[in-house]
Design an enzyme around this catalytic site. Structure first.
Site, PDB file in Angstrom:
ATOM      1  N   HIS A  43       5.438  -0.226  -1.856  1.00  0.00           N
ATOM      2  CA  HIS A  43       6.266  -1.243  -2.513  1.00  0.00           C
ATOM      3  C   HIS A  43       5.788  -2.642  -2.139  1.00  0.00           C
ATOM      4  O   HIS A  43       5.056  -2.818  -1.164  1.00  0.00           O
ATOM      5  CB  HIS A  43       7.724  -1.096  -2.052  1.00  0.00           C
ATOM      6  CG  HIS A  43       8.436   0.113  -2.567  1.00  0.00           C
ATOM      7  ND1 HIS A  43       9.104   0.992  -1.749  1.00  0.00           N
ATOM      8  CD2 HIS A  43       8.609   0.573  -3.833  1.00  0.00           C
ATOM      9  CE1 HIS A  43       9.660   1.952  -2.487  1.00  0.00           C
ATOM     10  NE2 HIS A  43       9.371   1.716  -3.747  1.00  0.00           N
ATOM     11  N   CYS A  96      14.084  -0.497   3.662  1.00  0.00           N
ATOM     12  CA  CYS A  96      14.421   0.635   2.762  1.00  0.00           C
ATOM     13  C   CYS A  96      15.748   1.286   3.087  1.00  0.00           C
ATOM     14  O   CYS A  96      16.348   1.924   2.223  1.00  0.00           O
ATOM     15  CB  CYS A  96      13.362   1.733   2.849  1.00  0.00           C
ATOM     16  SG  CYS A  96      11.678   1.190   2.756  1.00  0.00           S
TER      17      CYS A  96
HETATM   18  N1  GLY Z   1       9.639   8.462   0.615  1.00  0.00           N
HETATM   19  C1  GLY Z   1      10.073   7.284   0.000  1.00  0.00           C
HETATM   20  C2  GLY Z   1       9.556   7.137  -1.361  1.00  0.00           C
HETATM   21  O1  GLY Z   1       8.481   7.650  -1.653  1.00  0.00           O
HETATM   22  O2  GLY Z   1      10.170   6.556  -2.210  1.00  0.00           O
END
Ligand code: GLY
Length: 252
Positions: free
Chosen positions: A160, A247
């Site tokens: 991300h 996250c």
């Molecule tokens: N394991 C977190 C994701 O791949 O979104």
């Protein structure tokens, strides 16, 4: 000040979540400890936790940040670029509807909250494997109503946007060294992270404290020199599942 954080306990199926990491398999017990330490740290910083139960069948659901983007004005329910993760957002939307008006990202748009970095009225949206141009455009349209300016950033490495850059204070960014010359960030003060410590880019600036991952001495020294109050947390198991400190919660 951040008053609330939505968090979700990892479920016993966490080891079957999405990951690009190889090496030792996930230790669920340690993951639980690391998640608990994270929740305790937020509570110590004055944040009221809104705790969701594990979501059976959604082993990545404790990475709640990906399911919504929340500003003081609105909550935008995301539509993950990972098919396996679609559906996680429903229970999050139910909770958020008590605090904000909701809108949502529609097909063909995809968006993960991990690709959205809000810095005052400026919002950076990562175009990544998870967030496509349509999803970014939909979010930018919604936020434009509330006077946010959105800038797209191509994410060519890492899962991300916030795997490579996080806001660590007023107009201050912590970012991966190869991104130093990116024009999107030219107006900001920057601290650069050596690629050998890339995971250390994902920090959480919250209520005048900076939560950082344990085990990245170079980055820690750079951050300590800023005089910020640092809170170090273990993240090895979280990292094993491609996650980081941002996250694990939705803050508002
Ligand atoms: N394991 C977190 C994701 O791949 O979104």
């Amino acid at each position: 000040m951040i008053q609330h954080a939505i968090v979700r306990d990892p479920g016993p199926d966490a080891a079957t979540g999405l990951t690009t990491q190889s090496g030792a398999p996930l230790c669920f017990e340690q993951l639980q400890h690391q998640h608990t330490a994270y929740c305790d740290a937020l509570a110590t910083l004055g944040v009221e936790l809104i705790r969701l139960d594990p979501a059976p069948g959604f082993p990545d659901a404790y990475f709640v940040e990906d399911t919504a983007v929340v500003t003081p004005e609105i909550a935008v329910i995301a539509r993950s670029g990972a098919l396996e993760r679609r559906g996680e957002e429903q229970s999050v939307a139910r909770v958020l509807s008590r605090y904000r008006n909701l809108t949502e990202i529609h097909a063909p748009g995809t968006l993960d909250g991990g690709d959205v970095m809000i810095v005052g009225r400026q919002v950076f949206i990562g175009l990544s494997r998870r967030t496509n141009p349509q999803g970014a455009a939909q979010l930018a349209r919604v936020l434009a109503h509330y006077d946010y300016q959105c800038t797209r950033v191509t994410v060519d490495d890492g899962l991300h946007l916030k795997s490579s850059v996080t806001c660590i204070g007023d107009r201050q960014l912590l970012l991966i060294a190869p991104w130093a010359a990116r024009p999107e960030f030219e107006d900001y003060d920057k601290i650069l992270v050596d690629p050998l410590e890339a995971h250390a880019c994902n920090t959480l600036w919250i209520n005048h404290h900076l939560i950082i991952p344990q085990g990245y001495p170079q980055t820690r020294a750079l951050l300590k020199a800023t005089g910020k109050s640092l809170v170090e947390l273990p993240t090895r198991q979280i990292r094993q599942m491609d996650g980081g400190l941002t996250c694990l919660s939705i803050r508002f």
